[in-house]
Each structure stands twice: as structure tokens, then as C-alpha cells.
Write an enzyme that holds these catalytic residues in place. Structure first.
Site, PDB file in Angstrom:
ATOM      1  N   LYS A 118     -26.419 -78.534  30.935  1.00 56.63           N
ATOM      2  CA  LYS A 118     -26.189 -79.262  32.180  1.00 56.63           C
ATOM      3  C   LYS A 118     -27.202 -80.378  32.407  1.00 56.63           C
ATOM      4  CE  LYS A 118     -23.463 -76.041  34.874  1.00 56.63           C
ATOM      5  NZ  LYS A 118     -23.293 -75.287  36.106  1.00 56.63           N
ATOM      6  N   LYS A 199     -12.336 -74.000  29.238  1.00 58.14           N
ATOM      7  CA  LYS A 199     -11.970 -73.020  30.269  1.00 58.14           C
ATOM      8  C   LYS A 199     -11.394 -73.722  31.503  1.00 58.14           C
ATOM      9  CE  LYS A 199     -15.472 -71.337  32.938  1.00 58.14           C
ATOM     10  NZ  LYS A 199     -15.638 -70.665  34.194  1.00 58.14           N
ATOM     11  N   LYS A 202     -12.511 -74.653  38.550  1.00 55.68           N
ATOM     12  CA  LYS A 202     -12.127 -75.210  39.843  1.00 55.68           C
ATOM     13  C   LYS A 202     -12.813 -76.538  40.153  1.00 55.68           C
ATOM     14  CE  LYS A 202     -14.515 -71.498  42.057  1.00 55.68           C
ATOM     15  NZ  LYS A 202     -15.811 -71.492  41.379  1.00 55.68           N
TER      16      LYS A 202
HETATM   17  N1  AQP Z   1     -10.740 -69.893  33.344  1.00 60.92           N
HETATM   18  C1  AQP Z   1     -11.156 -68.692  33.668  1.00 60.92           C
HETATM   19  N2  AQP Z   1     -10.583 -67.609  33.121  1.00 60.92           N
HETATM   20  C2  AQP Z   1     -11.000 -66.360  33.455  1.00 60.92           C
HETATM   21  N3  AQP Z   1     -11.990 -66.121  34.346  1.00 60.92           N
HETATM   22  C3  AQP Z   1     -12.589 -67.174  34.931  1.00 60.92           C
HETATM   23  N4  AQP Z   1     -13.578 -67.288  35.839  1.00 60.92           N
HETATM   24  C4  AQP Z   1     -13.808 -68.595  36.090  1.00 60.92           C
HETATM   25  N5  AQP Z   1     -12.990 -69.357  35.369  1.00 60.92           N
HETATM   26  C5  AQP Z   1     -12.214 -68.516  34.629  1.00 60.92           C
HETATM   27  C6  AQP Z   1     -14.275 -66.154  36.459  1.00 60.92           C
HETATM   28  O1  AQP Z   1     -14.235 -66.335  37.871  1.00 60.92           O
HETATM   29  C7  AQP Z   1     -15.378 -65.720  38.459  1.00 60.92           C
HETATM   30  C8  AQP Z   1     -15.990 -66.608  39.504  1.00 60.92           C
HETATM   31  O2  AQP Z   1     -16.449 -67.783  38.878  1.00 60.92           O
HETATM   32  P1  AQP Z   1     -17.490 -68.746  39.589  1.00 60.92           P
HETATM   33  O3  AQP Z   1     -16.840 -69.444  40.697  1.00 60.92           O
HETATM   34  O4  AQP Z   1     -18.718 -68.006  39.966  1.00 60.92           O
HETATM   35  O5  AQP Z   1     -17.955 -69.743  38.480  1.00 60.92           O
HETATM   36  P2  AQP Z   1     -17.300 -70.196  37.179  1.00 60.92           P
HETATM   37  O6  AQP Z   1     -17.174 -69.122  36.175  1.00 60.92           O
HETATM   38  O7  AQP Z   1     -18.099 -71.369  36.745  1.00 60.92           O
HETATM   39  O8  AQP Z   1     -15.833 -70.627  37.670  1.00 60.92           O
HETATM   40  P3  AQP Z   1     -15.231 -72.076  37.678  1.00 60.92           P
HETATM   41  O9  AQP Z   1     -13.870 -72.024  38.314  1.00 60.92           O
HETATM   42  O10 AQP Z   1     -15.315 -72.653  36.307  1.00 60.92           O
HETATM   43  O11 AQP Z   1     -16.191 -72.812  38.678  1.00 60.92           O
HETATM   44  P4  AQP Z   1     -16.997 -74.150  38.462  1.00 60.92           P
HETATM   45  O12 AQP Z   1     -15.961 -75.190  38.190  1.00 60.92           O
HETATM   46  O13 AQP Z   1     -17.734 -74.357  39.750  1.00 60.92           O
HETATM   47  O14 AQP Z   1     -17.937 -73.972  37.295  1.00 60.92           O
HETATM   48  C9  AQP Z   1     -16.332 -65.396  37.313  1.00 60.92           C
HETATM   49  O15 AQP Z   1     -16.319 -63.999  37.087  1.00 60.92           O
HETATM   50  C10 AQP Z   1     -15.755 -66.142  36.136  1.00 60.92           C
HETATM   51  O16 AQP Z   1     -16.012 -65.491  34.898  1.00 60.92           O
END
Ligand code: AQP
Length: 340
Positions: A118, A199, A202
Site C-alpha cells: 500500500k 478479489k 467494495k
Molecule cells: N471478494 C471477497 N470474497 C470473499 N470474501 C471477501 N471479503 C472481502 N472481500 C471478499 C471478506 O469480507 C470480510 C470483511 O472485509 P473488510 O471490509 O474488513 O475488508 P476487505 O477484506 O478488504 O473487504 P473489501 O470489500 O475488499 O474492502 P476494501 O475494498 O475496503 O479493501 C472479510 O472477512 C473479508 O475476508
């Protein structure tokens, strides 16, 4: 010990209010938290303090935080069984994070892969981006969590949490439980519709077309899935081949929602007329899955007093664990208010 009397595993699993919840968050994580809430003790912080390591619009952050709490309940998290709370409301987390930052060598943080990725090519890197794994450690250790479900990218941070806990225990005496990282089942990881090699996220810069958001209406869901990247093989089966990752992802989404085996899923598509048919059937199961969640979400959002009550309930319950734990830590390091 009879099974009913066995101590339930305590799980800490946070989620960032960094955008509208997407289908990957739901199918890969939140749905499982809801499914397991009778057999484990869930602590689910909405980790708004983590979200500000990247600049956020204040009004938007506030809106996203409350919306995410409502979405968690709409997804089946039961406020009577799981503790959902807002991280920044429990100030013990940040006090503990400061204390732990005083016992954590900086080299441990600089080794974190996510920090390296990052901060790479960024002109200004905030100290928060470097130290946020310590806040994550505090989030976990303050509840004596036994297990932390994480994706591959967060595994290193849970290992760091164990090191931080172990070091504190060695310095000041047994205080923290050493938590274990647990990895979700294979297949529950959703990939981007526009690029199935990354992946689904959001906070993706062009989230439309990349992710299916839990609040997308049926037309938007159909449109996103229709545009999903596939290949020219025109063969509907699971595959580890990178070139076929798009079709594999669509089948994976169908499989996680229907709960069918690989063979059953492939059999379902034996009579399909090409990828167009695959996409409309996948869109169909996604829409049936998210529509009831959306209804519960809007019902709760239209009742702000009830939402505030549930947040207060979660905050109070989290404080009951976090505050005595912090008091114990303060005592061990000589910062308690007892003059004796
Ligand atoms: N694509 C995915 N498939 C399966 N599981 C997922 N998770 C996130 N994306 C996927 C799981 O969602 C939980 C919460 O995630 P988070 O919001 O703490 O952060 P993250 O993993 O970084 O999710 P995002 O959507 O990708 O958020 P941003 O864009 O902010 O980085 C976790 O248990 C994660 O594994």
C-alpha cells in the site's frame, strides 16, 4: 465436558465501512458469521478507525458506518446472539493500541506485506498505515478472541498479533490469549466481474461493473453480470485455468448461493445455451439471495430509533469485555489509579 457446556469459541471479525457491502463480503464472510452464531461467540466491530488510514469524506464515512451496521443485521446477524459495535465508540481499543505500540518493534511493522504494497510509490505515507496492524491486534486481544477468520492478505497481521501478545505476556505476565487465524473455505472468495484475477472489493475505484453490491437493484445486478469477463471456450465447467477464471467465478457464486456440489452445479448447466444463459441464471440466484436482505435493510434504516438502540446495545456489551481487560493491562504496566 458435555457438548452443551463446552466453552464457545470467541471469534473477532471486523468489517470496514469503506463502501457499500458487496456480495463477496456477504457470501465469503458475513453469511458464515450469521450461520455460526449459535455455536460461537461473535464480536463484530465495524472498524471505522481502520478505514481512516485512507482519506475519507467525513459525512460519507458516518453514513457508511451506520448503513453497514444495518446491513449486518439485515444479513442475519442477530443482535441477541452476536455483539455488533462501532470500533471508535469503544475507546479502550485505541488506548490498548498505544500501549502495544510501545512494546512492538518497528521492524515487525515494516515487514508487513500489506504495508509494503500500500505504501509503494506513494509520496506521503501516513503513520497510521504503518501502525494499523497494532490497532488490529488491540481489537482482537481486548476481547481474548480465540480465532480470527481472515483472508490470505490478513493472515500475516494475525500472526503479528500473536507475536505482540506473546511479547507483552513475557514482559508483564500472562495477560492475552494468543489468537489463531482461520481461513475461510475455498470457493467462498469472489473475484471481480471486470477482472476475475483480483478479489471483488467494495472500495474498488470503479466499483460498478467490478462488484455486485448488496444494495444493487435487480436491473443493476443483471447488467453487471451480463458484462462480466468470460472467455472464448464456451464451456461451462469449473477450472483452475487463469484464462477461464471469469466463468469459474460465476459458477463459484452460483455454487456458494445454492450450496450444491461441483458436479451438481455442472449438471445444472448441461442444457445451458452458452454464457448468456449461464449469466442470466447466475443473476437469478443472486437476485433471489439479496432481495430479502435488501428488504430487511430498508425496514431497519427506516426505523433510526431502533438502529440507534441496537448500536447502543452492541457498544455496551463490547464495553463490558473491553474495559475490564484494559483495566487489567493498565494495572500490569503501572498506570492504574490505585495508589497502593
Ligand atoms: N471478494 C471477497 N470474497 C470473499 N470474501 C471477501 N471479503 C472481502 N472481500 C471478499 C471478506 O469480507 C470480510 C470483511 O472485509 P473488510 O471490509 O474488513 O475488508 P476487505 O477484506 O478488504 O473487504 P473489501 O470489500 O475488499 O474492502 P476494501 O475494498 O475496503 O479493501 C472479510 O472477512 C473479508 O475476508
Amino acid at each position: 465436558m458435555p457438548a452443551s457446556k463446552a466453552k464457545k469459541n470467541r471469534i473477532l471479525t471486523g468489517i470496514q465501512p469503506s463502501g457499500d457491502m458487496q456480495l463477496g463480503n456477504y457470501l465469503g464472510a458475513v453469511k458464515n458469521w450469521a450461520k455460526n452464531q449459535d455455536i460461537q461467540t461473535n464480536f463484530i466491530p465495524v472498524v471505522d478507525l481502520h478505514t481512516i488510514t485512507v482519506k475519507q469524506d467525513p459525512q460519507e464515512l458516518k453514513k457508511q458506518t451506520f448503513s453497514l451496521v444495518a446491513m449486518l443485521f439485515a444479513c442475519g446477524i442477530d443482535p441477541e446472539k452476536s455483539t455488533v459495535f462501532i470500533q471508535s465508540h469503544i475507546q479502550a481499543h485505541t488506548v490498548l493500541a498505544w500501549i502495544l505500540s510501545c512494546t512492538t518493534p518497528i521492524g515487525w511493522l515494516e515487514r508487513m506485506i500489506q504495508y509494503k504494497e500500500k505504501s509503494h510509490n506513494q509520496e506521503r505515507v501516513s503513520a497510521g498505515l504503518l501502525t494499523y496492524p497494532i490497532l488490529m491486534a488491540a481489537d482482537i486481544l481486548i476481547y481474548d478472541a480465540d480465532e480470527v477468520p481472515v483472508g490470505e492478505d490478513q493472515k500475516q497481521h494475525v500472526e503479528l498479533t500473536r507475536d505482540i501478545a506473546e511479547r507483552f505476556n513475557n514482559l508483564y505476565g500472562e495477560t492475552f490469549v494468543l489468537p489463531k487465524a482461520i481461513m475461510p473455505e475455498v470457493g467462498a472468495k469472489l473475484m471481480g466481474l471486470d477482472n476475475p484475477l483480483i478479489k471483488m472489493s467494495k472500495s474498488h475505484a470503479h466499483v460498478r461493473g467490478h462488484a455486485i453490491r448488496m444494495l444493487d437493484d435487480s436491473k443493476e445486478i443483471e447488467r453487471s453480470i451480463k458484462r462480466a469477463v468470460t472467455d472464448s471456450y464456451n464451456e461451462i465447467r469449473f477450472s483452475n485455468d487463469k484464462e477461464r477464471a471469469g466463468v469459474n467465478n460465476l459458477l463459484g457464486i452460483y455454487q456458494v448461493i445454492t450450496g450444491k456440489t461441483v458436479k451438481e452445479v455442472e449438471d445444472d448447466f448441461k442444457d445451458a445455451r452458452g454464457y448468456g444463459d449461464l449469466k442470466s441464471r447466475v443473476a437469478g440466484v443472486v437476485i433471489s439471495e439479496v432481495e430479502p436482505v435488501q428488504k430487511r435493510y430498508y425496514d431497519l434504516l427506516n426505523d433510526p430509533a431502533e438502529l440507534r438502540r441496537l448500536i447502543q446495545k452492541g457498544d455496551n456489551s463490547a464495553k463490558q469485555y473491553a474495559e475490564p481487560k484494559l483495566a487489567d493491562v493498565l494495572k500490569k504496566i503501572g498506570l492504574d489509579r490505585d495508589g497502593n
